[in-house]
Design an enzyme around this catalytic site. Structure first.
Site, PDB file in Angstrom:
ATOM      1  N   PHE A  55      10.718  47.046   4.644  1.00 56.71           N
ATOM      2  CA  PHE A  55      11.143  48.219   5.315  1.00 56.71           C
ATOM      3  C   PHE A  55       9.913  48.797   6.025  1.00 56.71           C
ATOM      4  O   PHE A  55       9.472  50.169   5.762  1.00 56.71           O
ATOM      5  CB  PHE A  55      11.911  49.233   4.679  1.00 56.71           C
ATOM      6  N   CYS A  56       8.889  48.049   6.694  1.00 60.86           N
ATOM      7  CA  CYS A  56       7.642  48.438   7.034  1.00 60.86           C
ATOM      8  C   CYS A  56       7.487  48.273   8.640  1.00 60.86           C
ATOM      9  O   CYS A  56       8.058  47.297   9.192  1.00 60.86           O
ATOM     10  CB  CYS A  56       6.536  47.607   6.287  1.00 60.86           C
ATOM     11  N   GLY A  57       6.578  48.656   9.386  1.00 58.93           N
ATOM     12  CA  GLY A  57       6.509  48.679  10.759  1.00 58.93           C
ATOM     13  C   GLY A  57       5.783  47.161  10.900  1.00 58.93           C
ATOM     14  O   GLY A  57       5.963  46.664  12.119  1.00 58.93           O
ATOM     15  N   THR A  59       6.768  44.547   9.151  1.00 63.94           N
ATOM     16  CA  THR A  59       7.569  43.317   8.565  1.00 63.94           C
ATOM     17  C   THR A  59       8.119  42.168   9.600  1.00 63.94           C
ATOM     18  O   THR A  59       8.102  41.473   9.130  1.00 63.94           O
ATOM     19  CB  THR A  59       9.037  44.104   8.236  1.00 63.94           C
TER      20      THR A  59
END
Length: 180
Positions: A55-57, A59
């Protein structure tokens, strides 16, 4: 002092000094699916070890890591993903992580279990990589490129994409090095 005791006392420092330096292949990670992921099974291969998060930019870098793994695996190279919640962007559920990786990105490179990658709780592998490769991860998708000897480590910041030309040249160079 008797002769045996004297030899033991004076030989001990010599034995400790001659112990081989650790390599990345001396570590074992937990496997995402359970059990152990001994890095010894990759001995002689160049590795890219990346801390990951669902859930990371950053990803979408999963796709580039998979392409990298596919492109170079036949030449003695492997990508290993290590999910972490050290930056509060990963599920605590291994099944959910696996499902996300499979359905969103078709990941088939080895995935470790959820691990700490920085600070006092960091997995011993990441402490080794941080010391050998320029510091601990500052965010998700920090990458450590490990030479075939298991000792040479180069760290790459999160913003370095897996398909950037300079990064690909570094991968090629790591693969080209002989294993020792």
């Amino acid at each position: 002092m008797d002769e045996i005791r004297r030899r033991t006392l004076f030989a001990a420092p010599l034995l400790m000094a001659s112990a081989p330096a650790p390599t990345v292949y001396d570590f074992t990670l937990p496997r995402l699916e359970g059990g152990a992921l001994p890095l010894a099974q990759f001995r002689g291969q160049a590795l890219l070890i990346a801390n990951t998060a669902s859930f990371c930019g950053f990803t979408p870098q999963y796709a580039g890591l998979q392409r990298l793994h596919d492109r170079f695996k036949a030449r003695g190279f492997a990508v290993i993903g290590v999910p972490t919640n050290d930056f509060n962007q990963e599920s605590a559920d291994a099944g959910a992580i696996r499902e996300f990786c499979d359905t969103q990105y078709g990941i088939d490179f080895p995935m470790a279990g959820l691990s700490h990658v920085r600070g006092r709780e960091a997995h011993a592998l990441f402490a080794f990589l941080a010391q050998a490769g320029g510091g601990e991860p500052r965010w998700n998708f920090h990458k450590y490129l490990v030479a075939r000897d298991g000792r040479g480590v180069t760290g790459f910041a999160t913003r370095v994409e897996p398909d950037q030309p300079d990064f690909l040249r570094a991968v090629e160079a790591a693969i080209a090095q002989p294993a020792s």
